[in-house]
Design an enzyme around this catalytic site. Structure first.
Site, PDB file in Angstrom:
ATOM      1  N   ASP A 103     -19.443 -18.094  -5.352  1.00 48.57           N
ATOM      2  CA  ASP A 103     -20.135 -16.821  -5.464  1.00 48.57           C
ATOM      3  C   ASP A 103     -19.216 -15.789  -6.102  1.00 48.57           C
ATOM      4  O   ASP A 103     -17.993 -15.906  -6.051  1.00 48.57           O
ATOM      5  CB  ASP A 103     -20.555 -16.324  -4.073  1.00 48.57           C
ATOM      6  N   TYR A 118     -14.443 -24.373   2.852  1.00 52.03           N
ATOM      7  CA  TYR A 118     -14.516 -22.924   2.763  1.00 52.03           C
ATOM      8  C   TYR A 118     -13.922 -22.312   4.024  1.00 52.03           C
ATOM      9  O   TYR A 118     -13.954 -22.928   5.095  1.00 52.03           O
ATOM     10  CB  TYR A 118     -15.974 -22.446   2.703  1.00 52.03           C
ATOM     11  N   TYR A 122     -25.106 -23.965   0.541  1.00 54.56           N
ATOM     12  CA  TYR A 122     -24.991 -22.501   0.551  1.00 54.56           C
ATOM     13  C   TYR A 122     -24.402 -22.064   1.894  1.00 54.56           C
ATOM     14  O   TYR A 122     -25.071 -22.137   2.925  1.00 54.56           O
ATOM     15  CB  TYR A 122     -26.362 -21.857   0.355  1.00 54.56           C
TER      16      TYR A 122
END
Ligand SMILES: [Zn+2]
Ligand SMILES: [Zn+2]
Length: 456
Positions: A273, A341, A413
């Site tokens: 992102d 992440y 996502y």
């Protein structure tokens, strides 16, 4: 009764009676017969056999038959020895200079030395190791050959273009001293016979590498202003841009300069992102440089230039020369990769340690369903994707702030896995922790390319 079939010698005589043909073009009509020789040799041999037959008639006293052969060979055959023989025997013939299959104003084969020099001149500006030649033949010459082949049922002829390319390629090889590469040439030289024009197809240069993104707010690729589509308007203060910079421009622009390339494109293994950092070992990418004049780049220097100009924002490393297939693999494998992440997560209510452990257990090696998030619905089709979550680790940082480490399948996502996206992602942390959760900061910390090994 035996059927009478004409041999190729008979057919050649008939064709030569009709059309003036040079050795190359006569030989080309029978190119697939007998290997290890050239079309010129084939043509010359056929004419020689015909001349021997004619001479035999002459010596045998059959002047009528002899004249038939000698007139053809001295005329349309453009054969010096036949002209001499005919002259000595007092047999008249018509002098021809223009081959029906290779000559418009001049023979295309005779142009080869000149255009070889021209190509050599043009290529002085380019670094390359391999090349290939191509050509656009005179349509009229192609038609003429097709016509003859159809009319005389010639099944072993070679197209003008193929023979021309081979002869041209041989001369260029001698001149340039570079390798001919049929599958992946760095440069393709194309000669247009009609326009008498040389053009180059300079194939792209591919460089593999990994990038780290150290500052938030940078999109992966150039993002123009939606209002003016890049022209510049009030909305974008005349910049034409929604975002002023991009990862791909930081990588591509210095490379274009160093390689003297026309354009660049960055193919990456997925994208983070805009507001996420790309940390750890970085994200694999392949930089494609179009029409480069320089190919023997010093990749350490290139990495240094990129990192200098994008200081503190983008950083590249592990650059190496690569090829197109690697770029394709990166894209193909992006959703197969495993990614890690780290996210900051704010929660509405305080969450007990016990519930954190329950959530970790709940997300151990499961499939989740993600309907295309609201925030990207404008550019991706609306469908439900099943993604694998390998592991989530949750740590409390403050009363209403968690740090989450995620190990997931590429294309998951994360923000929606945290928030639930109004029920579009199931299950989500919001659902399992029983309180609205929001991702306030996101960093990609690792990307493992290649097929995941579930046993590891
Ligand atoms: Zn010819
Ligand atoms: Zn604008």
């Amino acid at each position: 009764m035996d059927e009478m079939t004409d041999t190729m010698i008979d057919v050649s005589k008939t064709i030569l009676n009709e059309y003036p043909l040079c050795n190359e073009c006569l030989g080309r009509l029978f190119a697939w017969l007998a290997t290890g020789t050239t079309n010129i040799q084939r043509g010359r041999s056929i004419k020689l056999v015909l001349l021997m037959i004619g001479d035999e008639f002459l010596r045998g006293g059959d002047r009528k038959k002899a004249s038939e052969y000698l007139q053809i060979l001295a005329g349309n055959g453009m054969m010096k020895s036949a002209r001499r023989l005919a002259k000595d025997a007092g047999i008249p013939f018509e002098l021809k200079e223009t081959c029906h299959l290779c000559t418009k104003d001049d023979s295309v084969f005779e142009r080869i030395p000149r255009i070889t020099n021209e190509v050599d001149e043009i290529l002085q500006d380019y670094e390359f190791d391999t090349f290939l030649v191509g050509s656009v033949p005179f349509p009229q010459l192609v038609e003429r050959q097709d016509e003859i082949c159809a009319r005389y049922n010639l099944l072993n002829s070679e197209p003008l273009k193929s023979s021309f390319n081979r002869e041209f390629g041989k001369k260029l090889f001698e001149k340039l001293k570079r390798e001919v590469d049929f599958s992946k040439p760095e440069i393709v030289v194309i000669y247009d016979m009609l326009k008498d024009q040389i053009s180059l197809q300079v194939n792209p240069l591919f460089i593999f590498g990994k990038y780290r993104k150290l500052e938030r707010g940078i999109p992966q690729s150039r993002w123009d202003c939606g209002e003016c589509k890049g022209k510049g308007c009030e909305e974008c203060d005349g910049t034409g841009r929604r975002y002023l910079d991009s990862v791909s421009e930081y990588i591509g622009k210095p490379a274009v300069k160093i390689a003297h390339a026309a354009r660049f494109k960055v193919h990456a293994a997925g994208r983070e992102d805009i507001d996420a950092l790309m940390l750890g070992d970085g994200r694999p990418f392949v930089l494609e440089l179009s029409e480069p004049k320089k190919r023997k780049l010093n990749l350490e220097v290139l990495a240094h230039e990129i990192n200098k100009e994008a200081y503190g924002k983008i950083e590249v490393h592990d650059l190496e020369f690569s090829e197109r297939s690697r770029a394709q693999d990166l894209k193909k494998d992006a959703s197969e990769n495993i990614k890690e992440y780290v996210a900051s997560i704010s929660t509405e209510k305080e969450i007990s340690e016990e519930l954190l452990r329950i959530a970790e257990k709940r997300f151990k090696d499961i499939e989740i369903e993600q309907r295309t998030p609201n925030r990207v619905a404008h550019r991706r089709s609306d469908l439900v994707r099943v993604k694998h979550v390998y592991e989530i680790k949750l740590k409390r940082k403050e009363k209403l702030l968690l740090e989450g480490s995620f190990k997931v399948q590429g294309g998951t996502y994360i923000k929606e896995l945290i928030s639930g996206d109004e029920g579009r992602t199931k299950p989500s942390l919001t659902e399992v922790l029983e309180t609205p959760c929001l991702c306030t900061e996101l960093n990609v910390t690792a990307i493992y390319t290649g097929k995941p090994d579930h046993n590891a």
